[in-house]
Design a protein around this motif. Structure first.
Motif, PDB file in Angstrom:
ATOM      1  N   VAL A 208     -29.258  30.773  13.031  1.00 58.31           N
ATOM      2  CA  VAL A 208     -27.895  31.251  12.864  1.00 58.31           C
ATOM      3  C   VAL A 208     -27.158  31.134  14.129  1.00 58.31           C
ATOM      4  O   VAL A 208     -27.590  31.610  15.184  1.00 58.31           O
ATOM      5  N   PRO A 209     -26.114  30.383  14.189  1.00 58.58           N
ATOM      6  CA  PRO A 209     -25.214  29.975  15.428  1.00 58.58           C
ATOM      7  C   PRO A 209     -24.950  31.352  16.005  1.00 58.58           C
ATOM      8  O   PRO A 209     -24.281  32.486  15.263  1.00 58.58           O
ATOM      9  N   PRO A 210     -24.699  31.492  17.556  1.00 62.76           N
ATOM     10  CA  PRO A 210     -24.102  32.587  18.108  1.00 62.76           C
ATOM     11  C   PRO A 210     -22.689  32.667  17.724  1.00 62.76           C
ATOM     12  O   PRO A 210     -22.076  31.754  17.311  1.00 62.76           O
ATOM     13  N   ALA A 211     -22.143  33.868  17.916  1.00 66.41           N
ATOM     14  CA  ALA A 211     -20.700  34.168  17.615  1.00 66.41           C
ATOM     15  C   ALA A 211     -19.748  33.565  18.539  1.00 66.41           C
ATOM     16  O   ALA A 211     -18.525  33.297  18.248  1.00 66.41           O
ATOM     17  N   GLU A 212     -20.147  33.240  19.898  1.00 67.20           N
ATOM     18  CA  GLU A 212     -19.278  32.676  20.836  1.00 67.20           C
ATOM     19  C   GLU A 212     -19.274  31.271  20.832  1.00 67.20           C
ATOM     20  O   GLU A 212     -20.435  30.698  20.441  1.00 67.20           O
ATOM     21  N   GLY A 213     -18.009  30.655  20.455  1.00 72.06           N
ATOM     22  CA  GLY A 213     -17.877  29.392  20.102  1.00 72.06           C
ATOM     23  C   GLY A 213     -18.467  28.430  20.833  1.00 72.06           C
ATOM     24  O   GLY A 213     -18.807  27.315  20.500  1.00 72.06           O
ATOM     25  N   ALA A 214     -18.098  28.462  22.300  1.00 74.96           N
ATOM     26  CA  ALA A 214     -18.646  27.460  23.427  1.00 74.96           C
ATOM     27  C   ALA A 214     -20.406  27.478  23.313  1.00 74.96           C
ATOM     28  O   ALA A 214     -20.663  26.322  23.578  1.00 74.96           O
ATOM     29  N   ALA A 215     -20.823  28.619  23.091  1.00 74.06           N
ATOM     30  CA  ALA A 215     -22.390  28.567  22.740  1.00 74.06           C
ATOM     31  C   ALA A 215     -22.593  27.876  21.548  1.00 74.06           C
ATOM     32  O   ALA A 215     -23.830  26.923  21.511  1.00 74.06           O
ATOM     33  N   ALA A 216     -22.192  28.019  20.541  1.00 70.66           N
ATOM     34  CA  ALA A 216     -22.561  27.329  19.512  1.00 70.66           C
ATOM     35  C   ALA A 216     -22.264  25.883  19.623  1.00 70.66           C
ATOM     36  O   ALA A 216     -23.110  24.796  19.222  1.00 70.66           O
ATOM     37  N   PHE A 217     -21.151  25.493  20.057  1.00 70.66           N
ATOM     38  CA  PHE A 217     -20.803  23.930  20.283  1.00 70.66           C
ATOM     39  C   PHE A 217     -21.619  23.315  21.294  1.00 70.66           C
ATOM     40  O   PHE A 217     -22.252  22.112  20.943  1.00 70.66           O
ATOM     41  N   ALA A 218     -22.085  23.970  22.481  1.00 74.29           N
ATOM     42  CA  ALA A 218     -23.016  23.568  23.217  1.00 74.29           C
ATOM     43  C   ALA A 218     -24.348  23.098  22.604  1.00 74.29           C
ATOM     44  O   ALA A 218     -25.122  22.137  22.544  1.00 74.29           O
ATOM     45  N   ALA A 219     -24.915  24.311  21.707  1.00 78.28           N
ATOM     46  CA  ALA A 219     -26.202  24.102  20.977  1.00 78.28           C
ATOM     47  C   ALA A 219     -26.089  22.907  20.024  1.00 78.28           C
ATOM     48  O   ALA A 219     -27.068  22.207  19.983  1.00 78.28           O
ATOM     49  N   TYR A 220     -24.931  22.757  19.350  1.00 78.59           N
ATOM     50  CA  TYR A 220     -24.902  21.737  18.398  1.00 78.59           C
ATOM     51  C   TYR A 220     -24.809  20.360  19.032  1.00 78.59           C
ATOM     52  O   TYR A 220     -25.584  19.403  18.514  1.00 78.59           O
ATOM     53  N   ARG A 263     -22.707  23.121  12.801  1.00 79.15           N
ATOM     54  CA  ARG A 263     -21.333  22.075  12.676  1.00 79.15           C
ATOM     55  C   ARG A 263     -20.213  22.798  12.582  1.00 79.15           C
ATOM     56  O   ARG A 263     -19.071  22.428  13.283  1.00 79.15           O
ATOM     57  N   PRO A 264     -19.677  23.764  11.494  1.00 85.09           N
ATOM     58  CA  PRO A 264     -18.497  24.470  11.384  1.00 85.09           C
ATOM     59  C   PRO A 264     -18.183  25.099  12.608  1.00 85.09           C
ATOM     60  O   PRO A 264     -17.068  24.978  12.934  1.00 85.09           O
ATOM     61  N   GLU A 265     -19.028  25.868  13.011  1.00 86.10           N
ATOM     62  CA  GLU A 265     -18.782  26.642  14.439  1.00 86.10           C
ATOM     63  C   GLU A 265     -18.424  25.948  15.678  1.00 86.10           C
ATOM     64  O   GLU A 265     -17.333  26.061  16.297  1.00 86.10           O
ATOM     65  N   ALA A 266     -19.020  24.643  15.705  1.00 87.84           N
ATOM     66  CA  ALA A 266     -18.773  23.654  16.905  1.00 87.84           C
ATOM     67  C   ALA A 266     -17.287  22.953  16.428  1.00 87.84           C
ATOM     68  O   ALA A 266     -16.692  22.789  17.475  1.00 87.84           O
ATOM     69  N   LEU A 267     -17.222  22.710  15.371  1.00 86.52           N
ATOM     70  CA  LEU A 267     -15.726  22.225  15.054  1.00 86.52           C
ATOM     71  C   LEU A 267     -14.537  23.002  15.317  1.00 86.52           C
ATOM     72  O   LEU A 267     -13.550  22.652  15.908  1.00 86.52           O
TER      73      LEU A 267
END
Length: 280
Positions: A208-220, A263-267
């Motif tokens: 499950v991606p983290p709530a913080e957008g930058a962290a989710a983007f970086a992982a993706y 993908r959705p959180e990163a976008l």
């Protein structure tokens, strides 16, 4: 085209590779253009400094992956015209992993290149390797039939189509087992190592991606970046032609799982960066 394809040499995790991954994922969806500030901000999210990003931007301009352009007085970058086809092919390769069934057709690639054109011969072999072809002999390569079109594009691009013949065939009849033959045509140890390295890098990434957008983007982005060369080098050979403990299915499944989750959180994070007004 070869100058653009040279960028496949970028080591996953390097500054240039991460930037190329971000470009492939988001630049076309952003109307084919982003400001330099936005690209720098996105790279900072994956822990790359502005200075290193500027150097990588310059490198990709030289390779014609990017072109510098200004919109509304704001400096930025657009996708290079010669890079579009490469990125579109990358979309299919990276996001739609393919694999052969036991009864699927194969393609044999025979070519003759004189010693006076050995530079072209080197380019051809290099590029056939990069799309997942195996080597049967010095002038005979093999791949799944679904790579035939890409093979023909390479031959046309190098001006070698008239020096080559492509054969579509059923299951090859090797002297021993086909599994043994395949192990000689492809470096399966290298390919398995790529899959294991990907699984190791992604092992501790939360489902499950983290709530913080930058962290989710970086992982993706890091997931895509570490995966993206694998479906080029690994052609997706039939399971009965591979070692019993082949890691390809596990690697592909892990990639698809993380892609769908992140993908959705990163976008959304990219959208938030693009919505920030740009200074002129």
């Amino acid at each position: 085209m070869s100058a653009v394809l040279d960028d496949m040499d970028s080591r996953p995790g390097s500054t240039t590779s991460l930037l190329r991954t971000i470009i492939g994922l988001y630049l076309r969806g952003a109307g084919g253009w982003m400001s330099s500030t936005q690209l720098i901000t996105l790279m900072e999210a994956v822990d790359v400094s502005p200075a290193l990003t500027r150097t990588a931007l310059s490198r990709l301009r030289r390779k014609e992956v990017l072109t510098a352009s200004t919109r509304g007085g704001v400096s930025g970058h657009a996708v290079g015209e010669r890079a579009r086809q490469m990125l579109e092919r990358g979309d299919r390769r990276i996001h739609e992993p393919r694999s052969m069934g036991p009864d699927d057709s194969w393609c044999l690639v025979y070519f003759t290149v004189p010693e006076t054109a050995r530079g072209l011969r080197h380019q051809l072999r290099r590029r056939l390797h990069w799309i997942g072809c195996g080597t049967v002999g010095p002038g005979l390569w093999i791949c799944p039939r679904y790579l035939q079109a890409e093979t023909e594009e390479i031959l046309e691009d190098l001006g070698l189509r008239d020096r080559s013949v492509l054969f579509v065939t059923g299951r090859p009849q090797a002297a021993g087992s086909l599994r043994e033959a395949v192990a000689g045509w492809w470096d399966l140890e290298e390919l398995a190592g790529l899959h294991h390295a990907f699984l190791d890098r992604q092992r501790d990434v939360p489902s499950v991606p983290p709530a913080e957008g930058a962290a989710a983007f970086a992982a993706y982005v890091r997931c895509i970046d570490s995966w993206r060369i694998i479906p080029y080098l690994d052609p997706g050979l039939p399971a009965d032609c591979l070692p019993e403990d082949w890691p390809g299915a596990a690697s592909s499944n892990r990639f698809l799982q993380l892609r769908e989750a992140y993908r959705p959180e990163a976008l959304a994070y990219v959208g938030s960066i693009r919505s920030v007004p740009q200074a002129v």
